[in-house]
Every structure is written in structure tokens, then in C-alpha cells.
Motif scaffolding. Structure first.
Motif, PDB file in Angstrom:
ATOM      1  N   VAL A   1      34.360 -12.901  18.116  1.00  0.00           N
ATOM      2  CA  VAL A   1      34.658 -13.651  16.894  1.00  0.00           C
ATOM      3  C   VAL A   1      34.223 -12.849  15.678  1.00  0.00           C
ATOM      4  N   ALA A   2      33.064 -12.209  15.741  1.00  0.00           N
ATOM      5  CA  ALA A   2      32.589 -11.399  14.617  1.00  0.00           C
ATOM      6  C   ALA A   2      33.519 -10.218  14.373  1.00  0.00           C
ATOM      7  N   ALA A   3      34.029  -9.601  15.432  1.00  0.00           N
ATOM      8  CA  ALA A   3      34.936  -8.463  15.282  1.00  0.00           C
ATOM      9  C   ALA A   3      36.250  -8.890  14.644  1.00  0.00           C
ATOM     10  N   VAL A   4      36.783 -10.052  15.037  1.00  0.00           N
ATOM     11  CA  VAL A   4      38.033 -10.556  14.456  1.00  0.00           C
ATOM     12  C   VAL A   4      37.823 -10.876  12.981  1.00  0.00           C
ATOM     13  N   THR A   5      36.699 -11.503  12.636  1.00  0.00           N
ATOM     14  CA  THR A   5      36.403 -11.830  11.244  1.00  0.00           C
ATOM     15  C   THR A   5      36.283 -10.562  10.412  1.00  0.00           C
ATOM     16  N   LYS A   6      35.600  -9.549  10.936  1.00  0.00           N
ATOM     17  CA  LYS A   6      35.456  -8.287  10.216  1.00  0.00           C
ATOM     18  C   LYS A   6      36.809  -7.622  10.028  1.00  0.00           C
ATOM     19  N   LYS A   7      37.646  -7.646  11.068  1.00  0.00           N
ATOM     20  CA  LYS A   7      38.961  -7.018  10.981  1.00  0.00           C
ATOM     21  C   LYS A   7      39.817  -7.712   9.920  1.00  0.00           C
ATOM     22  N   ARG A   8      39.739  -9.043   9.828  1.00  0.00           N
ATOM     23  CA  ARG A   8      40.502  -9.764   8.804  1.00  0.00           C
ATOM     24  C   ARG A   8      40.076  -9.327   7.410  1.00  0.00           C
ATOM     25  N   ASN A   9      38.753  -9.140   7.218  1.00  0.00           N
ATOM     26  CA  ASN A   9      38.248  -8.722   5.914  1.00  0.00           C
ATOM     27  C   ASN A   9      38.668  -7.296   5.580  1.00  0.00           C
ATOM     28  N   GLU A  10      38.967  -6.484   6.593  1.00  0.00           N
ATOM     29  CA  GLU A  10      39.339  -5.096   6.374  1.00  0.00           C
ATOM     30  C   GLU A  10      40.851  -4.873   6.401  1.00  0.00           C
ATOM     31  N   GLN A  11      41.630  -5.947   6.484  1.00  0.00           N
ATOM     32  CA  GLN A  11      43.076  -5.782   6.506  1.00  0.00           C
ATOM     33  C   GLN A  11      43.547  -5.179   5.196  1.00  0.00           C
ATOM     34  N   LYS A  12      44.494  -4.282   5.317  1.00  0.00           N
ATOM     35  CA  LYS A  12      45.018  -3.619   4.121  1.00  0.00           C
ATOM     36  C   LYS A  12      46.173  -4.414   3.540  1.00  0.00           C
ATOM     37  N   LYS A  13      46.219  -4.419   2.210  1.00  0.00           N
ATOM     38  CA  LYS A  13      47.305  -5.059   1.478  1.00  0.00           C
ATOM     39  C   LYS A  13      47.891  -4.031   0.529  1.00  0.00           C
ATOM     40  N   THR A  14      49.100  -4.282   0.083  1.00  0.00           N
ATOM     41  CA  THR A  14      49.744  -3.368  -0.856  1.00  0.00           C
ATOM     42  C   THR A  14      49.278  -3.681  -2.275  1.00  0.00           C
ATOM     43  N   TYR A  15      48.914  -2.624  -3.001  1.00  0.00           N
ATOM     44  CA  TYR A  15      48.466  -2.735  -4.382  1.00  0.00           C
ATOM     45  C   TYR A  15      49.302  -1.813  -5.257  1.00  0.00           C
ATOM     46  N   ILE A  16      49.495  -2.222  -6.506  1.00  0.00           N
ATOM     47  CA  ILE A  16      50.136  -1.400  -7.524  1.00  0.00           C
ATOM     48  C   ILE A  16      49.012  -0.932  -8.455  1.00  0.00           C
ATOM     49  N   VAL A  17      48.868   0.382  -8.576  1.00  0.00           N
ATOM     50  CA  VAL A  17      47.800   0.973  -9.380  1.00  0.00           C
ATOM     51  C   VAL A  17      48.410   1.542 -10.659  1.00  0.00           C
ATOM     52  N   HIS A  18      48.007   0.993 -11.809  1.00  0.00           N
ATOM     53  CA  HIS A  18      48.486   1.491 -13.108  1.00  0.00           C
ATOM     54  C   HIS A  18      47.455   2.475 -13.656  1.00  0.00           C
TER      55      HIS A  18
END
Length: 125
Positions: free
Chosen positions: A24-41
Motif C-alpha cells: 500500500v505504501a509503494a502504491v501511494t508513493k507511486k501515485r505521488n510520483e506520477q508524471k503529468k504534462t506541463y507547459i513551461v513558459h
């Protein structure tokens, strides 16, 4: 049941509960480390003199917060910057870099119509 069998059973249950907790701790950590797409100006005018090309500056800024992140697209016309996939923590770190104006999560918009004049009632006289 003998005391030794009861003891073994208790140990087995404790080990199984420990493994479940780790999972459960590993799944929670993985969710927090999921990558999302960002636009950097980026403020292109603030490019350090040590860079010959703005793309190299973008790459250097990105690599300073993530070894695995790659630029998905670079923007060179109306705005200057790039898109990339980052964790929340990496995005927060990138905001503090010199010349970074903003790091915004990608917004996906849902198409409501492909017939705008009809949708707005403009097809009538």
C-alpha cells in the motif's frame, strides 16, 4: 494446536500484514510520483550568455530537476518555452529556476461542437 504451531501462525500473519502495508505504501508513493504534462513558459530574453541556443538552455533547465524528463515540444512564436512530463515535485523545483515564468499543468478541453455557427444560432437570417 501446539504452542509452536500457534507461534508460527502468528508470525505468518504478521509477515503477511507487513507485506500488505509495504504494498500500500509503494502504491501511494507511486501515485505521488506520477508524471503529468506541463507547459513551461520561459523569458527568452533572460537566456544566460553561456548558451548559444535557447533549446540548449531549455534542456539544461529541465535536466537540472529531472534526469529522465524530455522535452515533448518547444514553443517559439507567441510564447517561448516547452512542454514536458514531470512529477509535481519536479515541476515545483523547475519554477525556481532563473528565467522560468511559469510551469502550468496541461489543460485538456472537451470539444462541444464542430458546427459553431449553428451552435451559436448564426445560421438563421
Amino acid at each position: 494446536m501446539e504452542k509452536s504451531n500457534i507461534f508460527r501462525l502468528v508470525i505468518l500473519v504478521a509477515v503477511l500484514l507487513g507485506l500488505c502495508h509495504v504494498s500500500v505504501a509503494a502504491v501511494t508513493k507511486k501515485r505521488n510520483e506520477q508524471k503529468k504534462t506541463y507547459i513551461v513558459h520561459i523569458a527568452k530574453s533572460e537566456m544566460p550568455a553561456s548558451f548559444d541556443d535557447h533549446t540548449h538552455w531549455y534542456e539544461s533547465s529541465l535536466k537540472s530537476v529531472s534526469d529522465s524528463a524530455e522535452m515533448l515540444y518547444t514553443y517559439n512564436n507567441v510564447v517561448h518555452g516547452f512542454s514536458t512530463r514531470l512529477t509535481d515535485q519536479e515541476a515545483e523545483s523547475l519554477v525556481d529556476q532563473p528565467g522560468i515564468l511559469s510551469v502550468l499543468p496541461e489543460m485538456k478541453y472537451e470539444l462541444h461542437t464542430t458546427r459553431t455557427p449553428s451552435f451559436l444560432g448564426l445560421d438563421k437570417n
